[in-house]
Scaffold this motif. Structure first.
Motif, PDB file in Angstrom:
ATOM      1  N   SER A  25       0.892  -0.965  -0.195  1.00  0.00           N
ATOM      2  CA  SER A  25       0.115  -0.198   0.057  1.00  0.00           C
ATOM      3  C   SER A  25       0.676   1.264   0.065  1.00  0.00           C
ATOM      4  CB  SER A  25      -0.875   0.068   1.372  1.00  0.00           C
ATOM      5  OG  SER A  25       0.025   0.216   2.602  1.00  0.00           O
ATOM      6  N   ASP A  27       0.956   3.664   2.011  1.00  0.00           N
ATOM      7  CA  ASP A  27       1.270   3.973   3.520  1.00  0.00           C
ATOM      8  C   ASP A  27       2.488   3.097   3.929  1.00  0.00           C
ATOM      9  OD1 ASP A  27      -0.848   5.805   3.881  1.00  0.00           O
ATOM     10  OD2 ASP A  27      -1.834   4.461   5.606  1.00  0.00           O
ATOM     11  N   ALA A  28       2.655   1.680   3.430  1.00  0.00           N
ATOM     12  CA  ALA A  28       3.482   0.863   3.844  1.00  0.00           C
ATOM     13  C   ALA A  28       4.801   1.439   3.044  1.00  0.00           C
ATOM     14  CB  ALA A  28       3.137  -0.615   3.513  1.00  0.00           C
ATOM     15  N   GLN A  50      -9.700   9.419   1.832  1.00  0.00           N
ATOM     16  CA  GLN A  50     -10.736   8.034   1.867  1.00  0.00           C
ATOM     17  C   GLN A  50     -11.950   8.135   0.872  1.00  0.00           C
ATOM     18  OE1 GLN A  50     -11.469   7.057   5.909  1.00  0.00           O
ATOM     19  NE2 GLN A  50     -12.896   5.521   5.293  1.00  0.00           N
ATOM     20  N   LYS A 145     -12.162   1.230   2.767  1.00  0.00           N
ATOM     21  CA  LYS A 145     -10.721   1.528   3.217  1.00  0.00           C
ATOM     22  C   LYS A 145     -10.192   2.965   2.939  1.00  0.00           C
ATOM     23  CE  LYS A 145      -8.125  -2.805   3.638  1.00  0.00           C
ATOM     24  NZ  LYS A 145      -7.100  -3.606   3.092  1.00  0.00           N
ATOM     25  N   LYS A 149      -4.321   2.644   2.536  1.00  0.00           N
ATOM     26  CA  LYS A 149      -4.547   1.473   3.105  1.00  0.00           C
ATOM     27  C   LYS A 149      -4.729   0.355   1.788  1.00  0.00           C
ATOM     28  CE  LYS A 149      -3.456   2.321   7.430  1.00  0.00           C
ATOM     29  NZ  LYS A 149      -2.341   2.189   7.950  1.00  0.00           N
ATOM     30  N   GLN A 151      -4.367  -2.084  -1.299  1.00  0.00           N
ATOM     31  CA  GLN A 151      -3.448  -2.759  -1.659  1.00  0.00           C
ATOM     32  C   GLN A 151      -3.216  -2.531  -3.206  1.00  0.00           C
ATOM     33  OE1 GLN A 151      -1.752  -4.754   0.165  1.00  0.00           O
ATOM     34  NE2 GLN A 151      -0.824  -6.390  -1.068  1.00  0.00           N
TER      35      GLN A 151
END
Length: 467
Positions: A25, A27-28, A50, A145, A149, A151
């Motif tokens: 993602s 964020d990751a 969002q 989501k 976040k 994928q």
């Protein structure tokens, strides 16, 4: 000013940076790069974090929070120094197809005005400048989501001119030709194969535009990759990622027209009886086999029961349909489509639905005829056809009624052939025990959309077999 972690003048550098997102993602990856906190704090109020039913929301989010670029409405590509445009495309799982993945909606490219497009030529067109090089990011759509976040499965470069220049040019020129002729109000997504001109605007009334060669206003439009084509792009890039770039099965040579090629493939079999065609194809004819006409018609052009691995057929969502014609020029058959996915249709919008993609695609009608009731059917002709644009709303009525009934768990009162002039719903399973999961968690008989026999007779067969 945010320090960029890629060379904004170099396509390969930008694509490689985007590919760090694969199987992760935003964020990751941003946390891994220790850049997220600063970027996150600098997100302006007009960049959503969002889903708010804003189709461009995730694209704006990723452009700002990952690529460190300000969102703007300029007509130039998103990475102007590299002549590269960023586009995101949502994916969805197909629960009733062993969780296969497909693209959720067509890919909208750029808006245009009829007046401006009327003055352009393809080589210097705004479409080409904006969309020649596309960085495509495919992600799994999850309504609840936050964008950070979500994928991401695949990020890669698609160069539609390098891949499909002849057909993209043909489609662009088909759209522009209607504008030249003062027929912008008659533009239809059924006119083209890969590149479409989709309607834009909340309502038809609010999006009406003037056109240069007619006093009739036309609904505003944008270029888009049609649902079949963007699905094809996704599958092609995914296959290349897994297996490397291999020779893809194409039937067209340089500058060959798809219609002419298909007609040429069928030409040796015209006026041959079905048993003769089976022999010519090295197949055993079984008169008891219910699907013998559809099977051999598809076999001639290299299609199998599961579908097609032929590049052009996949890219254009070509609909191959067989029709049996009796000595009086009539047919008693309605035309079926694939089984309705009950769980999918309740989440669809009309213009991004499978059924809309199907009815706005090109049809190849393979007509088997017999001259007496005692004779075997022979391959009489192959006819290209598209559903007239003015009938789309009639099909939409059936689709809306079907979607609403499935949403409410009503599987007993779908529209019958007598309820609508163009289409109806009826079972399409092997038997009553052939069922499918529903949004309510129950099992119901498989159903399909069908085009009414009377509609096919009036729109196609009567003009061919006038008595």
């Amino acid at each position: 000013m945010q320090h960029l972690l890629y060379d904004e003048t170099n396509i390969d550098s930008i694509v490689a940076y985007a590919q760090k997102l694969e199987d992760k993602s935003v964020d990751a990856v941003n946390y891994e790069q220790h850049s997220y906190a600063g970027l996150r704090q600098s997100i302006p109020p007009n960049v959503p974090t969002q889903n708010k039913n804003n189709k461009g929301g995730f694209g704006n989010f990723i452009e700002h929070t990952y690529f460190g670029k300000k969102n703007d409405n300029k007509s130039q590509p998103d990475f102007p120094l590299a002549h590269l445009e960023l586009k995101v495309s949502p994916l969805k799982y197909m629960e009733t197809a062993n969780f296969a993945v497909k693209v959720k909606e067509r890919l909208v490219l750029n808006h245009f005005t009829f007046t401006a497009l009327d003055q352009e030529v393809f080589e210097s067109s705004h479409f080409l400048k904006k969309n020649k090089n596309l960085l495509l990011i495919f992600y799994f759509y999850e309504k609840e989501k936050p964008y950070g976040k979500l994928q991401i499965q695949l990020a890669d470069l698609w160069q539609c001119i390098k891949e499909d220049e002849f057909q993209i040019r043909q489609d662009w020129e088909t759209i522009v030709k209607k504008i030249h002729e003062g027929k912008a109000h008659e533009i239809s997504e059924g006119d083209t194969l890969y590149l479409g001109a989709c309607t834009k605007g909340a309502t038809a009334e609010s999006s009406m535009q003037v056109q240069p060669h007619s006093p009739i206003k036309a609904r505003g439009r944008a270029f888009c990759f049609k649902l079949g084509y963007i699905n094809h792009i996704y599958q092609t890039l995914l296959s290349r990622k897994k297996h490397g770039r291999r020779a893809e099965q194409r039937i067209l040579g340089k500058n060959e027209m798809l219609e002419s090629k298909i007609l040429a493939i069928y030409a040796p079999y015209l006026k041959k009886s079905t048993p003769e065609i089976y022999t010519m194809r090295g197949k055993t004819y079984n008169p008891e086999y219910k699907s013998r006409y559809a099977y051999i018609a598809r076999n001639i052009v290299g299609l199998n029961r599961e579908g097609s691995n032929i590049y052009e057929f996949n890219a254009a969502s070509i609909q191959f349909k067989t029709i049996r014609v009796e000595p009086n020029g009539k047919s008693i058959e309605s035309m079926s489509f694939k089984t309705i996915d009950f769980c999918e249709i309740v989440e669809e919008d009309w213009e991004d639905s499978y059924f809309y993609d199907a009815i706005t695609s090109k049809f190849v009608l393979i007509l088997f005829k017999r001259d007496t009731m005692e004779e075997e059917y022979y391959l009489d002709r192959v006819q290209f056809w598209q559903i007239p644009h003015e009938d789309y709303d009639k099909f939409k009525t059936v689709w809306l009624d079907t979607r609403n009934k499935i949403r409410h768990g009503d599987y007993e009162h779908f529209l019958k052939i007598s309820d609508n002039p163009v289409s109806h719903i009826r079972p399409h399973g092997k038997d009553a025990a052939d069922t499918m999961i529903t949004p309510q968690g129950t099992q119901e008989k498989k159903m399909s959309f069908w085009i009414n026999q009377g509609y096919i007779q009036a729109k196609v067969l009567d003009s061919i077999y006038r008595q």
